[in-house]
Enzyme design. Structure first.
Site, short mmCIF file in Angstrom:
data_model
loop_
_atom_site.label_atom_id
_atom_site.label_comp_id
_atom_site.label_asym_id
_atom_site.label_seq_id
_atom_site.Cartn_x
_atom_site.Cartn_y
_atom_site.Cartn_z
N HIS A 129 -17.49 46.80 49.99
CA HIS A 129 -16.72 47.31 51.13
C HIS A 129 -15.37 47.80 50.61
CE1 HIS A 129 -15.58 48.09 55.11
NE2 HIS A 129 -15.68 46.91 55.66
N GLN A 132 -12.25 48.45 52.96
CA GLN A 132 -11.65 47.20 53.41
C GLN A 132 -10.76 46.61 52.32
OE1 GLN A 132 -12.16 45.33 56.57
NE2 GLN A 132 -10.30 44.47 55.67
N ASP A 223 -14.29 35.36 55.44
CA ASP A 223 -15.14 36.30 56.17
C ASP A 223 -16.19 35.47 56.91
OD1 ASP A 223 -16.35 38.59 57.10
OD2 ASP A 223 -17.18 39.22 55.17
N CYS A 263 -11.31 39.89 57.29
CA CYS A 263 -11.62 41.31 57.53
C CYS A 263 -12.07 41.58 58.96
CB CYS A 263 -12.67 41.79 56.53
SG CYS A 263 -14.16 40.79 56.48
N ARG A 291 -6.15 49.16 57.86
CA ARG A 291 -7.38 49.91 57.57
C ARG A 291 -7.11 51.40 57.76
NH1 ARG A 291 -12.57 47.88 58.03
NH2 ARG A 291 -13.13 50.02 57.45
#
Length: 304
Positions: A129, A132, A223, A263, A291
């Site tokens: 990712h 991110q 996460d 995240c 982001r």
């Protein structure tokens, strides 16, 4: 940069240049708005997995830069099913100036890059990712005013986010610690590759004991325990992961000014408590906002 597929593809200089550009674009936006650097440009947003932050941040990033974003939902294309990834890449390349894709299989990202003739941005795959991770490190830089020598401890499932953070930390000179249950850590090849990326003496620490992992941590990151596509494992994971919850007791073992990141979306009461998510150590929501600013840097670098 031709595409943005993985942090592993970027040199440390390219990564730092993106961070500098993100800071410049954010300051410009806060001081009255961004210049229309992408005026007349269009970005296709291809989603196999739904998302709040990925869609809105990329779409608004394009709007702020004077461009246009087109959202394609999971059911519209059914990429890799109704239509091959290669055909989607070639067709969209005739319509738009860039493609952001949020997919299950990383192979689909690689195929888009192989068969498309426009820049491809990885908005998430099962492998990593990178968008991110870029936003996360940008957020740390804003908050701590430096990166080199800091320690980030990742807590929970060794997933795509953890992999991207490992690579990113190594390339900016940050120490990376990870605490996972047995059999849920990253692959050995990930740690080997991460070590190859190490700059400024950045080290990797691998733990099963979460209490040991957070000692001297400047940042604690977590996460969800069960990602999209793993729903059938939920019951098992809910039994395995509770010792890795980021709660107030865990935070007291880190540095007093330790920051907490996630995240999102968060399963509050599972991997993180309300007390921590909404507490003084939390930077969850500046992280979410960033982001957009970090992704503006990717868009400008690839499409301007």
């Amino acid at each position: 940069m031709k595409h943005f597929l993985s942090i592993a593809d970027l040199s440390p200089d390219e990564l730092h240049n993106l961070l500098d550009l993100a800071l410049s674009l954010k300051q410009e936006w806060q001081n009255g708005g961004n210049r229309p650097l992408l005026q007349g440009k269009s970005l296709a947003l291809v989603f196999q997995k739904p998302s709040l932050r990925t869609r809105v941040s990329f779409e608004m990033g394009m709007v702020h830069l004077g461009g246009h974003a087109l959202y394609l939902s999971p059911n519209e294309i059914k990429m890799g099913g109704r239509e091959s990834v290669a055909d989607v890449a070639r067709v969209l390349s005739g319509y738009v100036d860039g493609i952001m894709a949020r997919v299950f299989e990383h192979e689909h990202i690689l195929q888009l890059a192989e068969y498309g003739s426009v820049p491809i941005i990885n908005g998430l795959s099962d492998y990593n990712h990178p968008a991110q991770a870029l936003a996360d490190i940008f957020t740390v830089l804003e908050a701590k005013k430096k990166l080199e020598g800091l320690k980030m401890t990742y807590m929970g499932d060794g997933n795509n986010v953890a992999r991207s953070l490992l690579f990113t930390c190594m390339k900016v000179g940050m120490h990376f610690a990870i605490a996972t249950p047995p059999n849920y850590t990253l692959d050995e090849e990930d740690y080997d590759l991460g070590q190859q990326f190490s700059t400024a003496g950045a080290s990797i620490e691998i733990y099963e004991d979460p209490n040991k992992a957070v000692v001297d941590a400047d940042i604690i990151y977590t996460d969800v325990w069960t990602s999209m596509g793993q729903e059938e494992e939920t019951a098992v994971r809910l039994k395995v992961f509770p010792p890795y919850q980021v709660n107030q007791q865990l935070i007291t073992l880190a540095k007093p000014d330790c920051l907490v990141m996630h995240c999102l979306p968060a399963h509050r009461g599972e991997e993180i408590t309300d007390e921590v998510a909404d507490g003084p150590n939390s930077i969850l929501f500046p992280q979410a906002e960033n982001r957009m600013h970090a992704q503006k840097a990717i868009l400008v670098e690839l499409m301007s």
